[in-house]
Design an enzyme around this catalytic site. Structure first.
Site, PDB file in Angstrom:
ATOM      1  N   ASP A 197       7.745  23.226  -1.701  1.00 30.48           N
ATOM      2  CA  ASP A 197       7.656  23.812  -0.365  1.00 30.48           C
ATOM      3  C   ASP A 197       8.841  23.376   0.491  1.00 30.48           C
ATOM      4  O   ASP A 197       9.471  24.189   1.180  1.00 30.48           O
ATOM      5  CB  ASP A 197       6.334  23.400   0.279  1.00 30.48           C
ATOM      6  CG  ASP A 197       6.225  23.866   1.726  1.00 30.48           C
ATOM      7  OD1 ASP A 197       6.490  25.051   1.984  1.00 30.48           O
ATOM      8  OD2 ASP A 197       5.886  23.041   2.590  1.00 30.48           O
TER       9      ASP A 197
ATOM     10  N   GLU B 175       5.689  27.655  -5.494  1.00 25.41           N
ATOM     11  CA  GLU B 175       6.288  26.468  -4.880  1.00 25.41           C
ATOM     12  C   GLU B 175       6.344  25.311  -5.871  1.00 25.41           C
ATOM     13  O   GLU B 175       7.324  24.554  -5.902  1.00 25.41           O
ATOM     14  CB  GLU B 175       5.493  26.073  -3.644  1.00 25.41           C
ATOM     15  CG  GLU B 175       5.639  27.058  -2.488  1.00 25.41           C
ATOM     16  CD  GLU B 175       4.754  26.721  -1.305  1.00 25.41           C
ATOM     17  OE1 GLU B 175       5.061  27.183  -0.199  1.00 25.41           O
ATOM     18  OE2 GLU B 175       3.750  25.990  -1.481  1.00 25.41           O
TER      19      GLU B 175
END
Length: 272
Positions: A88, A160
Site C-alpha cells: 500500500d 497491494e
C-alpha cells in the site's frame, strides 16, 4: 523284491512361494498432494508471467496470495496482510512520483485527488482482475463460503500484497516497473471526473451513520506570505488523517484524501 520308489518333487503350496517384488501402489493422499503441488507450481509460473516478474524467493508470492482464512494456525502474520501494508505504501510512493512528473502544473489538491483515486481498493481490484490474479488466491472455507474471491476488498488487498512482494524480492525498480505498466493508462483519467474529497468523505461517513467529519488545524509553519498548514480530519472510531497545504482548505482536502485512500474509498464515483 524291493519296490522302486520314485521321488517326485511336489509343487510348493502358495504359502511356501516367495513373494515377488511388486511396486506398492502410491497412496491416494500422496498422489493428490503431488498433483496439487504440480498445479500450484504451474499456477505460480503463469502468474509470474502476467506480473512480469520472476520471483527469486517464491515464498513471497505464495504469502501474497494467502488469505487469513486459509491458515490452519492462528499466525495471522503468515497471511498477505503484512505484505499488503507494505505494498500500500510502496504503491502510494510510486504513484505520487508518477503524478508529480506527469502533471507539473497541478496543485497539491488536484494531485491528492488523483492519488486517492489511483490507490483506492477498487482501482487495485481492477488491476488484479485485469491480470487474473484471482486464480492464485488461497482461501479457507470461511472466505470461499462468503464469495471472498470476488469481493473487491480481497482483490485489492491481493494486488497491494503482490506489490509488496515484488518490492521485497526485486527492489524499488521492480515494483516501479510493475506499477507503471498497470497504472499509467489509469493515471490519464480526466481530472474533471474526480470528485472533491471532502464531499466524498462526508457522504461516505453519513452512509455509515457517522457524523460530519471535523477538521482541526494542527500547526501552521512558514513565513506569513507563504504559510504551510497541517490539518487533521477526525471521525469517531477511525484514526485521524493529516494533510499539508498552502491554505487550510487545501490541507483539508489532502487530509480527506488521505483518509479516503486509507479506507479504500475513491473519488471517481460512488463507493460502497
Amino acid at each position: 523284491m524291493t519296490d522302486d520308489v520314485t521321488n517326485v518333487e511336489q509343487p510348493s503350496t502358495a504359502s511356501e512361494q516367495q513373494p515377488q517384488d511388486v511396486p506398492a501402489a502410491e497412496p491416494s493422499a500422496a498422489k493428490k498432494r503431488r498433483a496439487n503441488k504440480a498445479k500450484s507450481k504451474a499456477t505460480a509460473a503463469a502468474i509470474e508471467q502476467r506480473l512480469g516478474h520472476s520471483f527469486a524467493d517464491p515464498s513471497l508470492l505464495t504469502t501474497a496470495f494467502t488469505h487469513v482464512s486459509a491458515l490452519k494456525s492462528a499466525r495471522r502474520t503468515d497471511s498477505y496482510q503484512r505484505l499488503e501494508f507494505l505494498g500500500d505504501h510502496v504503491l502510494g510512493l510510486i504513484v505520487s512520483d508518477m503524478l508529480y512528473r506527469a502533471f507539473p502544473d497541478a496543485d497539491e489538491g488536484e494531485l491528492s485527488k488523483r492519488l486517492a483515486d489511483l490507490v483506492r481498493k477498487e482501482t487495485c481490484a481492477d488491476v488484479a482482475r485485469s491480470l487474473d490474479l484471482v486464480e492464485g488466491i488461497k482461501l479457507g472455507t470461511v472466505g470461499a463460503g462468503a464469495g471472498a474471491k470476488l469481493r473487491k476488498s480481497v482483490l485489492g488487498d491481493i494486488c497491494e500484497a503482490v506489490i509488496g512482494a515484488i518490492y521485497l524480492d526485486g527492489g524499488y525498480e521492480a515494483a516501479s516497473d510493475f506499477v507503471r505498466r498497470n497504472w499509467t493508462e489509469r493515471m490519464r483519467k480526466p481530472a474533471r471526473s474526480l470528485r472533491d474529497p471532502k464531499t466524498v468523505l462526508q457522504e461516505w461517513a453519513q452512509a455509515r451513520g457517522l457524523p460530519t467529519p471535523v477538521y482541526r488545524e494542527v500547526e501552521r509553519t512558514g513565513p506569513h506570505h507563504d504559510p504551510q498548514f497541517r490539518v487533521a480530519v477526525i471521525l469517531p472510531g477511525l484514526e485521524p488523517a493529516e494533510g499539508l497545504g498552502g491554505s487550510k482548505r487545501a490541507a483539508e482536502k489532502v487530509a480527506a484524501s488521505a483518509m479516503l485512500a486509507r479506507e479504500g474509498v475513491g473519488t471517481g464515483g460512488n463507493d460502497g
